[in-house]
Design an enzyme around this catalytic site. Structure first.
Site, PDB file in Angstrom:
ATOM      1  N   PHE A  38       0.825  -1.205   0.000  1.00 16.98           N
ATOM      2  CA  PHE A  38       0.000   0.000   0.000  1.00 16.98           C
ATOM      3  C   PHE A  38       0.857   1.252   0.000  1.00 16.98           C
ATOM      4  CE2 PHE A  38      -2.431  -3.310   2.044  1.00 16.98           C
ATOM      5  CZ  PHE A  38      -3.707  -3.170   1.515  1.00 16.98           C
ATOM      6  N   ASP A  39       0.442   2.206  -0.794  1.00 15.24           N
ATOM      7  CA  ASP A  39       0.913   3.571  -0.582  1.00 15.24           C
ATOM      8  C   ASP A  39       0.356   4.040   0.768  1.00 15.24           C
ATOM      9  OD1 ASP A  39       1.732   6.335  -1.181  1.00 15.24           O
ATOM     10  OD2 ASP A  39      -0.425   6.676  -1.402  1.00 15.24           O
ATOM     11  N   ALA A  40       1.043   4.974   1.420  1.00 16.09           N
ATOM     12  CA  ALA A  40       0.590   5.421   2.744  1.00 16.09           C
ATOM     13  C   ALA A  40      -0.261   6.694   2.671  1.00 16.09           C
ATOM     14  CB  ALA A  40       1.785   5.642   3.666  1.00 16.09           C
TER      15      ALA A  40
END
Lengths: 233, 233
Positions: free
Chosen positions: A8-10
């Site tokens: 995941f991107d944050a």
């Protein structure tokens, strides 16, 4: 498709960067939305200028500065740009809020479900190691993430191939066995170019970028990732 | 300081990219300003995504598309994003206007004066060869520019070091003998990082970027370049 890891991107994907708008509005009445958008845009712009100016003659960009520092600089720029009073107290309050961004409500349950299915879970973020640790902790996500990967070590930001390449150094599986999830269309595009299987979380119902190809999957929130993984009930 | 060549950015510096706003407003009443800003931002964003995603294993970015094509794609994206009707006729009109952007009023006289002083004059632009030729011609600047350099040949956009490096391939003088002039703060920053002597034309009275260092010179319009060159009366 066999997905072995979901990465995941944050910022924007797990943590709501625009949630800062409420505090910004409180500190600067009638400017909250403008501050939130311009701050975010400038922060991302700085990561790009640093990355694309890299002369490739050292390890990472010689202009690199950690994301936390760029976040502060872009906030300061934004307040100056909007001709707003910039007192250290206000900047500090906004930065502290940024360190503890609100996660989107559905996220924790989605992460728990993916983790329970036996798939590896991770973050790949432009964020500095410290700020990621604090965001993950305050979102209660420590137990549902196997890895938290920051670009700090390579001193280049996304969408550089070096940044996406960090994932396989940590989780040694094929590129297309990694489902990369981002709500930032540009990040989903960069990850698709890199060779990951990709899922764009399109929370705002936007058109996808006019550059191709499109990500493999998309949906309106993080729950849609469960469909891509065929984990939805 | 001995400046042997003055190299100008084109879009935003010599040619007014926001002059498109008048036609945009005519075609899409009450959306002109929004279209002009979002179109420009998206166009620049695409140059950056392409450049920073370059895996450095071929000549230029494998994702490269000429600026003219990116300009069209970013216009189409912008109209979709704003949920505006996008008929090919309207897109065509805006693109044709982009091919003949209004130059800022003082520019021609400034270029003439620099050229007359014996200093080499040039453009270094993200623009495609064809679109630059048409813009230079319709601005009447053919006789006052010694060189028009496009990044087309290297398939990477500014602020990559490869792009600024094109100048010295065409005009073989030292980096600091080149005065690079841009009204785009990010371009002035990239050129300063690269090692040029730089002049930021700050037409809108904006703060400079929060990233350092500052350009060597700045002023409110192109006439201020004459001061940097000590050519002002």
């Amino acid at each position: 498709m066999t997905i072995k890891a979901v990465v995941f991107d944050a910022y924007g994907t797990l943590f709501d960067v625009y949630s800062i708008q409420v505090l910004a509005e409180e500190l600067y009445p009638s400017h909250g939305a403008d501050i939130a958008v311009k701050w975010r845009d400038k922060q991302i712009e700085y990561t790009r200028l640093i990355t694309q100016s890299d002369p490739h003659n050292t390890s990472g960009s010689q202009y690199f500065r950690p994301f936390w520092e760029l976040t502060r600089l872009s906030l300061e720029y934004t307040l100056d740009r909007l001709k707003l009073n910039r007192e250290s107290d206000q900047v500090e309050k906004l930065m502290q809020q940024y360190a503890h961004l609100t996660p989107f409500t559905e996220n924790l349950a989605v992460l728990q479900k993916i983790k329970a299915s036996g798939v590896t879970t991770a973050i790949l973020s432009n964020g500095s190691v410290d700020m990621l640790a604090s965001a993950v902790k305050s979102a209660g996500m420590e137990d549902v993430l196997d890895q938290v990967i920051s670009v700090d070590s390579i001193r280049l930001f996304k969408t550089s191939p070096e940044s996406y390449g960090l994932v396989q150094q940590t989780i040694p599986v094929n590129k297309d066995e990694i489902l990369f999830v981002s709500s930032n269309a540009w990040d989903a595009l960069g990850a698709t170019w890199f060779g990951f299987t990709t899922h764009w979380v399109n929370r705002q119902g936007l058109p996808f970028e006019a550059l191709t190809p499109r990500p493999h999957y998309s949906g309106p929130d993080l729950k849609s990732v469960l469909h891509s993984l065929e984990l939805a009930e």
